[in-house]
Design a protein around this motif. Structure first.
Motif, mmCIF file in Angstrom:
data_model
loop_
_atom_site.group_PDB
_atom_site.id
_atom_site.type_symbol
_atom_site.label_atom_id
_atom_site.label_comp_id
_atom_site.label_asym_id
_atom_site.label_seq_id
_atom_site.Cartn_x
_atom_site.Cartn_y
_atom_site.Cartn_z
ATOM 1 N N GLY A 1 19.460 73.472 67.469
ATOM 2 C CA GLY A 1 19.892 74.501 66.527
ATOM 3 C C GLY A 1 21.212 74.219 65.865
ATOM 4 N N SER A 2 22.064 73.414 66.494
ATOM 5 C CA SER A 2 23.373 73.131 65.908
ATOM 6 C C SER A 2 23.536 71.661 65.540
ATOM 7 C CB SER A 2 24.494 73.538 66.876
ATOM 8 O OG SER A 2 24.369 72.864 68.112
ATOM 9 N N GLY A 3 22.813 70.784 66.232
ATOM 10 C CA GLY A 3 22.891 69.370 65.925
ATOM 11 C C GLY A 3 21.506 68.766 65.907
ATOM 12 N N TYR A 4 20.933 68.600 64.723
ATOM 13 C CA TYR A 4 19.587 68.048 64.637
ATOM 14 C C TYR A 4 19.434 67.324 63.301
ATOM 15 C CZ TYR A 4 18.559 72.097 61.617
ATOM 16 O OH TYR A 4 18.580 73.036 60.626
ATOM 17 N N THR A 5 18.480 66.410 63.252
ATOM 18 C CA THR A 5 18.126 65.751 62.004
ATOM 19 C C THR A 5 16.709 66.159 61.645
ATOM 20 O OG1 THR A 5 17.320 63.776 63.172
ATOM 21 C CG2 THR A 5 19.641 63.791 62.470
ATOM 22 N N LEU A 6 16.420 66.100 60.350
ATOM 23 C CA LEU A 6 15.148 66.621 59.869
ATOM 24 C C LEU A 6 14.676 65.788 58.693
ATOM 25 C CD1 LEU A 6 14.321 70.348 59.328
ATOM 26 C CD2 LEU A 6 14.089 68.778 57.414
ATOM 27 N N SER A 7 13.381 65.553 58.616
ATOM 28 C CA SER A 7 12.797 64.861 57.477
ATOM 29 C C SER A 7 11.451 65.492 57.142
ATOM 30 C CB SER A 7 12.605 63.370 57.793
ATOM 31 O OG SER A 7 11.706 63.195 58.882
ATOM 32 N N GLY A 8 11.009 65.258 55.915
ATOM 33 C CA GLY A 8 9.707 65.762 55.502
ATOM 34 C C GLY A 8 9.733 67.095 54.791
ATOM 35 N N SER A 9 10.920 67.703 54.605
ATOM 36 C CA SER A 9 11.018 68.993 53.926
ATOM 37 C C SER A 9 12.377 69.121 53.255
ATOM 38 C CB SER A 9 10.806 70.154 54.910
ATOM 39 O OG SER A 9 11.031 71.405 54.282
ATOM 40 N N LYS A 10 12.382 68.973 51.944
ATOM 41 C CA LYS A 10 13.630 69.067 51.192
ATOM 42 C C LYS A 10 14.261 70.449 51.339
ATOM 43 C CE LYS A 10 15.507 68.482 46.528
ATOM 44 N NZ LYS A 10 15.174 68.167 45.107
ATOM 45 N N GLU A 11 13.432 71.494 51.295
ATOM 46 C CA GLU A 11 13.956 72.861 51.391
ATOM 47 C C GLU A 11 14.535 73.138 52.777
ATOM 48 O OE1 GLU A 11 14.467 74.484 48.926
ATOM 49 O OE2 GLU A 11 12.863 74.404 47.454
ATOM 50 N N SER A 12 13.881 72.625 53.821
ATOM 51 C CA SER A 12 14.411 72.810 55.177
ATOM 52 C C SER A 12 15.729 72.078 55.349
ATOM 53 C CB SER A 12 13.386 72.311 56.210
ATOM 54 O OG SER A 12 12.227 73.115 56.193
ATOM 55 N N GLU A 13 15.880 70.960 54.668
ATOM 56 C CA GLU A 13 17.148 70.244 54.706
ATOM 57 C C GLU A 13 18.236 71.071 54.032
ATOM 58 O OE1 GLU A 13 20.159 67.423 55.193
ATOM 59 O OE2 GLU A 13 18.269 67.791 56.250
ATOM 60 N N GLY A 14 17.869 71.791 52.955
ATOM 61 C CA GLY A 14 18.833 72.684 52.305
ATOM 62 C C GLY A 14 19.294 73.781 53.249
ATOM 63 N N ILE A 15 18.365 74.336 54.013
ATOM 64 C CA ILE A 15 18.730 75.373 54.982
ATOM 65 C C ILE A 15 19.627 74.784 56.070
ATOM 66 C CG2 ILE A 15 17.796 76.844 56.811
ATOM 67 C CD1 ILE A 15 15.549 77.593 54.990
ATOM 68 N N ARG A 16 19.332 73.555 56.476
ATOM 69 C CA ARG A 16 20.186 72.904 57.484
ATOM 70 C C ARG A 16 21.625 72.799 56.978
ATOM 71 N NH1 ARG A 16 22.767 68.704 58.818
ATOM 72 N NH2 ARG A 16 22.349 67.731 56.802
ATOM 73 N N MET A 17 21.779 72.488 55.687
ATOM 74 C CA MET A 17 23.120 72.417 55.091
ATOM 75 C C MET A 17 23.806 73.784 55.126
ATOM 76 S SD MET A 17 22.221 70.044 51.792
ATOM 77 C CE MET A 17 23.637 70.722 50.911
ATOM 78 N N LEU A 18 23.044 74.845 54.812
ATOM 79 C CA LEU A 18 23.603 76.195 54.846
ATOM 80 C C LEU A 18 24.075 76.557 56.249
ATOM 81 C CD1 LEU A 18 20.970 78.060 52.645
ATOM 82 C CD2 LEU A 18 23.405 77.863 52.112
ATOM 83 N N VAL A 19 23.252 76.250 57.241
ATOM 84 C CA VAL A 19 23.589 76.546 58.637
ATOM 85 C C VAL A 19 24.821 75.769 59.066
ATOM 86 C CG1 VAL A 19 22.797 76.328 61.030
ATOM 87 C CG2 VAL A 19 21.221 77.161 59.271
#
Length: 380
Positions: free
Chosen positions: A98-116
């Motif tokens: 929830g605080s330290g993770y990497t993500l691929s396959g979803s541009k929008e989810s990456e945007g949310i990760r930036m917000l968080v």
């Protein structure tokens, strides 16, 4: 031909199949849950156990983009904006889930990760500043002013980041997530009445891009409720300004049947029963009818009734007064259900009465019959 149709149908269904998978180190054998996120609530979609190699996978059908949260057993969450057919891969350790993770396959989810990530940095900065303020202690210390200014600038910086994201992602459902980010359980980043403009612009945009999305519809409903809440808060602030410390009560000034405003405070020096009723409420009318014998018995001794009718039809109000011969002070805003008096005195049921002594202090609530007369015997 039938085989071809089935093949095409099968392809269409499979194209909507979405997968969220990944590797969670240190979480072997523990569970993860996937929940759909709405403006008001979450709903469980699926749960899965993390394998002995740390891997997990959740597959589900999806018709249109929506917000989801992937939650660990500890309650830590990863926020996702998932579109139909996406294959999202997540890597994290269970301790930093929830605080330290990497993500691929979803541009929008990456945007949310930036917000968080940005909000988490802001929270840490604010917490540090609160610790510094606590160590200074003395509010008159010049250093305290510096801490306050830095705190305010940190808030402003976060708000500007959020607004910039909204402007750049106006047609994305991730903008809904940005609207509802909070510093804590109670305080939104966009918490002012003026910030409603961003909610409205996002809603307008999403109603074009995703008109059938439940998230879009919930956002519009929430905006309407927020407008009501802000309006009622402004109303309440206005009413509270009417409160007079000298009288110990919240004053009212309401028109009678002739349009003459009568102030509750003008009755100071008398024992007054402020009574809320309505012409369309039979229970309150019966209570007022029974009150007449008490009024007739104590009126000449200094007892008055200030009867506030929660009505919006003047004819109905006057007919009820005349038919039942209510001779006390009768007033009404004729604005039900938008009654400022009812809001000020938190009226949730009818009838409701407040007994006010000669000094203007409220001493009792909802007294009737013999109980009321016992109080009057001691106050008059």
């Amino acid at each position: 031909m039938i085989v071809l149709i089935m093949a095409i149908t099968g392809y269409a269904c499979n194209s909507n199949r979405t997968e969220i998978s990944g590797l969670i180190n240190g979480g072997e054998g523990l569970s993860l849950t996937l929940e759909r996120l709405d403006v008001y609530q979450t709903s469980l979609i699926d749960s899965v156990k993390i394998g002995q190699d740390g891997s997990f996978a959740i597959n589900f059908g999806l018709e249109e983009p929506d917000l989801y949260i992937l939650k660990s057993e500890k309650g830590a969450i990863i926020n996702l904006l998932v579109s139909p057919g996406e294959k999202i891969s997540i890597e994290s350790s269970y301790d930093s889930f929830g605080s330290g993770y990497t993500l691929s396959g979803s541009k929008e989810s990456e945007g949310i990760r930036m917000l968080v990530e940005q909000l988490e940095m802001t929270r840490k900065d604010l917490d540090s500043l609160q610790v510094v303020a606590g160590s200074i202690g003395d509010p008159e210390n010049p250093q305290m002013e510096l801490v306050k200014n830095t705190y305010a600038q940190t808030i402003i910086k976060q708000k500007r980041f959020t607004i910039k994201y909204l402007v750049e992602h106006m047609g994305s459902l991730s903008s809904v997530y940005a609207l509802y980010q909070k510093y804590d359980e109670e305080n939104l980043v966009l918490n002012l009445e003026d910030d409603l403009q961003y909610f409205k612009v996002v809603a307008d945009s999403l109603e074009i891009t995703y008109p059938n999305s439940s998230l879009t519809k919930s956002l519009r409903t929430d905006i309407e409720q927020r407008e009501v809440d802000f309006r009622e808060a402004a109303q309440l602030n206005t009413l509270l300004e009417m409160a007079t410390e000298a009288s110990g009560m919240l004053d009212l000034s309401i028109p009678d049947r002739d349009g003459n405003a009568i102030a509750l405070s003008s009755l100071q020096g008398k024992v007054t029963l402020m009574a809320f009723w309505a012409s369309g409420n039979s229970g309150s009318i019966q209570a007022m009818i029974r009150l007449q014998s008490t009024y007739n018995k104590y009126h000449e001794k200094g007892f008055e009734v200030y009867a506030i009718s929660l009505d919006n039809n003047k004819i109905n109000w006057m007919n009820a007064m005349d038919f039942n011969e209510f001779k006390w002070i009768n007033v009404s805003e004729l604005s039900f259900p938008e009654s400022e008096a009812a809001l000020l005195y938190n009226i949730t049921e009818l009838p409701t009465t407040y007994l006010i002594n000669r000094d203007g202090d409220i001493v009792a609530k909802n007294l009737y019959g013999r109980s009321l007369e016992t109080w009057l015997d001691n106050l008059i």
